[in-house]
Design an enzyme around this catalytic site. Structure first.
Site, PDB file in Angstrom:
ATOM      1  N   SER A   1       5.889  -1.143  -3.840  1.00 46.07           N
ATOM      2  CA  SER A   1       5.951   0.097  -3.071  1.00 46.07           C
ATOM      3  C   SER A   1       6.528  -0.171  -1.692  1.00 46.07           C
ATOM      4  O   SER A   1       6.318  -1.252  -1.123  1.00 46.07           O
ATOM      5  CB  SER A   1       4.557   0.699  -2.919  1.00 46.07           C
ATOM      6  OG  SER A   1       4.571   1.803  -2.031  1.00 46.07           O
TER       7      SER A   1
ATOM      8  N   TYR B   1      -3.959   0.344  -0.089  1.00 48.46           N
ATOM      9  CA  TYR B   1      -2.967   0.343  -1.170  1.00 48.46           C
ATOM     10  C   TYR B   1      -1.742  -0.471  -0.755  1.00 48.46           C
ATOM     11  O   TYR B   1      -1.229  -1.292  -1.523  1.00 48.46           O
ATOM     12  CB  TYR B   1      -2.569   1.784  -1.487  1.00 48.46           C
ATOM     13  CG  TYR B   1      -1.380   1.941  -2.395  1.00 48.46           C
ATOM     14  CD1 TYR B   1      -1.488   1.722  -3.762  1.00 48.46           C
ATOM     15  CD2 TYR B   1      -0.138   2.343  -1.886  1.00 48.46           C
ATOM     16  CE1 TYR B   1      -0.391   1.884  -4.603  1.00 48.46           C
ATOM     17  CE2 TYR B   1       0.952   2.509  -2.707  1.00 48.46           C
ATOM     18  CZ  TYR B   1       0.830   2.281  -4.070  1.00 48.46           C
ATOM     19  OH  TYR B   1       1.914   2.445  -4.893  1.00 48.46           O
TER      20      TYR B   1
END
Length: 245
Positions: free
Chosen positions: A141, A155
Site C-alpha cells: 500500500s 495498517y
C-alpha cells in the site's frame, strides 16, 4: 500438472479483479476467510467465461488453515504465481487510540499471513527444493510510504513490514528461480475506502495529481504485468501505483 495462479483474499475488491484477469491465462485458486457467496460467484463467473477456478476457505493468519489450503492446492496443480493480497485495515484510529487487539489482528493477517503464504509458495517453487521457479507479488500500500496519519498508521506499519519482506525475500530466492515484487496501490475505489470519513476521502482525492482514485482493474493489470514474462528481470521492486502522489 497445470500451473496455478493463487490469490489470497481473492473474493472481492482488488483480489477478485486479479483473479478475473489472471483466469484468462491460468487456472486460478482464490482463498477467502468469509463471504463464501462472493467467492462462489467469482468462481462461477470465471467458469462461465471459459476459465478454471477454485475457492478455498482459509484464514491467512492461521498457520494450520493455510498449511491445509496449500495441501489442497497441491492436488490441483503446481503454483506458478502467488499473489499475497489478503489484508485488513483494523479500522480507523489515531495511534493514541489504537487498541492492542487491533494491532494483533492487523499484524496476524497482513504480516504473519503474508509470510506464511510466501513460505509455502517458496517451498514449492524453489529450484533448490526441486521446483520450477515462480513469481510472488505482494499487494502492499502507498500507506507504507505516506504513513496514513489520523486514520490507520497501524495498517501503514503492517504494509511497511510487507515491503521489507518483499525486498529481503527477493534477494533470498533470486537464484532459486523465484521473483518477488510488491505493488503499492494508492487510493483505490474499493470497499476499504468506506472506513474513511467522507470529508477526509474527498481531501485525499483532491491531493492526487491525476485527480481521481484508481480502480481495482488498474491494480490487477499492474499485478499481472509483474507476474508476466514481460517483467522477467524485475525482482525486489516496490512498484508505486498511486496516481502520481
Amino acid at each position: 500438472m497445470q500451473n496455478l495462479f493463487v490469490v489470497t483474499g481473492g473474493s472481492r475488491g482488488i483480489g477478485a479483479q486479479i483473479a478475473r484477469q489472471a483466469a484468462r491465462h491460468y487456472p486460478v485458486v482464490i482463498t477467502y476467510r468469509s463471504r463464501a457467496d462472493e467467492a462462489t460467484k467469482l468462481v462461477r463467473d470465471i467458469e462461465a467465461a471459459g476459465g478454471q477456478a477454485w475457492a478455498i476457505c482459509a484464514d491467512v493468519g492461521d498457520e494450520a488453515a493455510m498449511t491445509d489450503a496449500f495441501a489442497q492446492i497441491d492436488a490441483l496443480g503446481s503454483i506458478a504465481v502467488l499473489v499475497n493480497n489478503a489484508g485488513v485495515t483494523g479500522g480507523t484510529a489515531r495511534v493514541d487510540e489504537v487498541r492492542a487487539e487491533t494491532l494483533a489482528e492487523v499484524w496476524r493477517v497482513n504480516v504473519t499471513g503474508a509470510f506464511i503464504a510466501a513460505r509455502e509458495a517458496v517451498r514449492r517453487m524453489s529450484t533448490a527444493r526441486g521446483g520450477a521457479g515462480g513469481v510472488i507479488v505482494n499487494v502492499s500500500s502507498a500507506a507504507s510510504v505516506l504513513g496514513s496519519a489520523h486514520t490507520w498508521v497501524h495498517y501503514a506499519a503492517s504494509k511497511g513490514a510487507m515491503d521489507t519482506m518483499t525486498v529481503g525475500l527477493a534477494r533470498e530466492v533470486a537464484r532459486e528461480g523465484i521473483r518477488v515484487n510488491a505493488v503499492r496501490p494508492g487510493l483505490i475505489d474499493t470497499e476499504i475506502q468506506r472506513d474513511r470519513p467522507p470529508q477526509l476521502l474527498a481531501q485525499m482525492v483532491a491531493a492526487i495529481p491525476m485527480g481521481r482514485m484508481g480502480t481495482a482493474e488498474e491494480m490487477a493489470q499492474t499485478v499481472l504485468w509483474l507476474a508476466s514474462p514481460a517483467a522477467s528481470y524485475v525482482t525486489g521492486a516496490l512498484l508505486d501505483a498511486r496516481g502520481g502522489l
